[in-house]
Scaffold this motif. Structure first.
Motif, PDB file in Angstrom:
ATOM      1  N   TYR A   1       0.851  -1.189   0.000  1.00 16.35           N
ATOM      2  CA  TYR A   1       0.000   0.000   0.000  1.00 16.35           C
ATOM      3  C   TYR A   1       0.885   1.237   0.000  1.00 16.35           C
ATOM      4  N   GLY A   2       0.739   2.064  -1.023  1.00 17.20           N
ATOM      5  CA  GLY A   2       1.582   3.245  -1.138  1.00 17.20           C
ATOM      6  C   GLY A   2       0.789   4.518  -1.347  1.00 17.20           C
ATOM      7  N   ALA A   3       1.396   5.637  -0.952  1.00 15.22           N
ATOM      8  CA  ALA A   3       0.808   6.961  -1.156  1.00 15.22           C
ATOM      9  C   ALA A   3       1.924   7.992  -1.047  1.00 15.22           C
ATOM     10  N   ARG A   4       1.584   9.231  -1.327  1.00 18.36           N
ATOM     11  CA  ARG A   4       2.598  10.277  -1.254  1.00 18.36           C
ATOM     12  C   ARG A   4       3.027  10.553   0.184  1.00 18.36           C
ATOM     13  N   THR A   5       2.051  10.574   1.104  1.00 22.65           N
ATOM     14  CA  THR A   5       2.335  10.875   2.504  1.00 22.65           C
ATOM     15  C   THR A   5       1.549   9.931   3.412  1.00 22.65           C
ATOM     16  N   LYS A   6       1.882   9.930   4.695  1.00 22.19           N
ATOM     17  CA  LYS A   6       1.163   9.109   5.660  1.00 22.19           C
ATOM     18  C   LYS A   6      -0.309   9.484   5.701  1.00 22.19           C
ATOM     19  N   GLU A   7      -0.609  10.775   5.606  1.00 26.99           N
ATOM     20  CA  GLU A   7      -2.006  11.233   5.635  1.00 26.99           C
ATOM     21  C   GLU A   7      -2.846  10.597   4.541  1.00 26.99           C
ATOM     22  N   GLU A   8      -2.223  10.273   3.408  1.00 26.40           N
ATOM     23  CA  GLU A   8      -2.959   9.717   2.285  1.00 26.40           C
ATOM     24  C   GLU A   8      -3.081   8.192   2.347  1.00 26.40           C
ATOM     25  N   LEU A   9      -2.490   7.584   3.376  1.00 27.18           N
ATOM     26  CA  LEU A   9      -2.709   6.157   3.631  1.00 27.18           C
ATOM     27  C   LEU A   9      -3.986   6.037   4.457  1.00 27.18           C
ATOM     28  N   SER A  10      -5.084   6.456   3.870  1.00 28.98           N
ATOM     29  CA  SER A  10      -6.321   6.671   4.619  1.00 28.98           C
ATOM     30  C   SER A  10      -7.023   5.392   5.052  1.00 28.98           C
ATOM     31  N   MET A  11      -6.598   4.239   4.566  1.00 31.65           N
ATOM     32  CA  MET A  11      -7.244   2.992   4.956  1.00 31.65           C
ATOM     33  C   MET A  11      -6.481   2.237   6.043  1.00 31.65           C
ATOM     34  N   MET A  12      -5.520   2.891   6.656  1.00 34.81           N
ATOM     35  CA  MET A  12      -4.766   2.249   7.733  1.00 34.81           C
ATOM     36  C   MET A  12      -5.664   1.823   8.886  1.00 34.81           C
ATOM     37  N   GLU A  13      -6.642   2.638   9.220  1.00 33.42           N
ATOM     38  CA  GLU A  13      -7.574   2.312  10.308  1.00 33.42           C
ATOM     39  C   GLU A  13      -8.323   1.020  10.004  1.00 33.42           C
ATOM     40  N   TRP A  14      -8.820   0.902   8.770  1.00 37.01           N
ATOM     41  CA  TRP A  14      -9.537  -0.311   8.372  1.00 37.01           C
ATOM     42  C   TRP A  14      -8.599  -1.515   8.376  1.00 37.01           C
ATOM     43  N   ILE A  15      -7.396  -1.327   7.895  1.00 39.10           N
ATOM     44  CA  ILE A  15      -6.412  -2.413   7.845  1.00 39.10           C
ATOM     45  C   ILE A  15      -6.109  -2.929   9.251  1.00 39.10           C
ATOM     46  N   ASN A  16      -5.879  -2.020  10.174  1.00 39.51           N
ATOM     47  CA  ASN A  16      -5.576  -2.412  11.561  1.00 39.51           C
ATOM     48  C   ASN A  16      -6.775  -3.082  12.228  1.00 39.51           C
TER      49      ASN A  16
ATOM     50  N   ASP B   1      -1.769  -7.787   7.549  1.00 44.73           N
ATOM     51  CA  ASP B   1      -0.344  -7.446   7.509  1.00 44.73           C
ATOM     52  C   ASP B   1      -0.062  -6.793   6.156  1.00 44.73           C
ATOM     53  N   VAL B   2       0.245  -5.511   6.173  1.00 46.52           N
ATOM     54  CA  VAL B   2       0.425  -4.738   4.951  1.00 46.52           C
ATOM     55  C   VAL B   2       1.781  -4.047   4.957  1.00 46.52           C
TER      56      VAL B   2
END
Length: 262
Positions: A141-156, A161-162
């Motif tokens: 899972y990639g994005a320009r910044t941490k803020e744009e990794l917007s599905m981290m909450e769902w993943i956790n 394991d991503v």
């Protein structure tokens, strides 16, 4: 071909996540749940039924199914999605779903999931299905910044394991999501790529897949007016048949070597 339903869903949740991304959860009839497959999408009317500006619906991937609801993630881009952020819990919202006629195949032993930005929402339901069926998969899972990794909450929340990548190094490994892909894929047997995200990223993954002779399936994101194949507004080039096909109707999933990404 999956059945499609035009329904009035009930908003259960509509909240800001991070960056420019919001989460929308809508209660829908059981028929919608039963007919939703990985890569299915929905056409959402952002305004109440008696408002017609903007006139057209907006297309969003169905990211997950929970009990009697579907989960959608959306980025704010213009008038429609901006208005959608104002919709409140318990309001009714007009939905056409589930849409799409071609989905990710599930006949491989191993999968490498590659998502970029909001495109990861087009892969999340596939991840749940693969886990349910006991398939092996690696998720990037990639994005320009941490803020744009917007599905981290769902993943956790779902304990996946991503491997994360950010262009600026603000989270995970610094660099593009494709940088380790060749090394990860080499040596894996009966493996396929499942991809959704920005066009440059999908082109890069498609190139690696071709070099390694690995099947690569792209879930395309496109602006759509109707979502059911009538308006011919979301066409792409079919290289095999030298013609044009509709993302909403012949897709949204295509084999990378059969289409031309612009």
């Amino acid at each position: 071909m999956a059945k499609k339903f035009e329904i009035q869903g009930r908003i259960l949740e509509n909240r800001y996540i991070s960056g420019k991304t919001w989460l929308l959860r809508v209660e829908v009839p059981e028929e919608v749940i039963k007919n939703t497959k990985p890569a299915s999408f929905a056409m959402i009317k952002p305004t109440p039924n008696n408002y017609f500006d903007p006139l057209l619906r907006r297309a969003f991937a169905i990211a997950d199914i929970e009990n009697k609801s579907i989960l959608l993630f959306y980025d704010i881009h213009g008038k429609g999605t901006s208005f959608l952020t104002s919709r409140k819990e318990n309001e009714e919202i007009s939905i056409l779903a589930p849409l799409g006629n071609n989905f990710f195949p599930e006949n491989y032993d191993n999968y490498i999931i590659v998502g970029g930005g909001i495109g990861f929402a087009g892969l999340s339901l596939l991840m749940k299905e693969l886990r349910k069926k006991g398939k092996n998969f690696i998720s990037l899972y990639g994005a320009r910044t941490k803020e744009e990794l917007s599905m981290m909450e769902w993943i956790n929340k779902n304990s996946f394991d991503v491997k994360y990548y950010t262009d600026d190094g603000s989270f995970g490994k610094k660099g593009f999501v494709t940088q380790d892909l060749k090394e990860i894929a080499e040596g894996m047997e009966n493996v396929a790529f499942a991809v959704c995200g920005p066009t440059p990223m999908m082109k890069a993954v498609s190139k690696i897949a071709k070099e390694l002779n690995i099947p690569c399936y792209l879930s395309l994101e496109s602006r759509m007016a109707c979502g059911i194949g009538i308006c011919i507004g979301c066409v792409i080039k079919d290289k095999e048949n030298d013609t044009y096909i509709r993302v909403c109707y012949e897709g949204p999933v295509f084999e990378a070597n059969k289409i031309e990404l612009l």
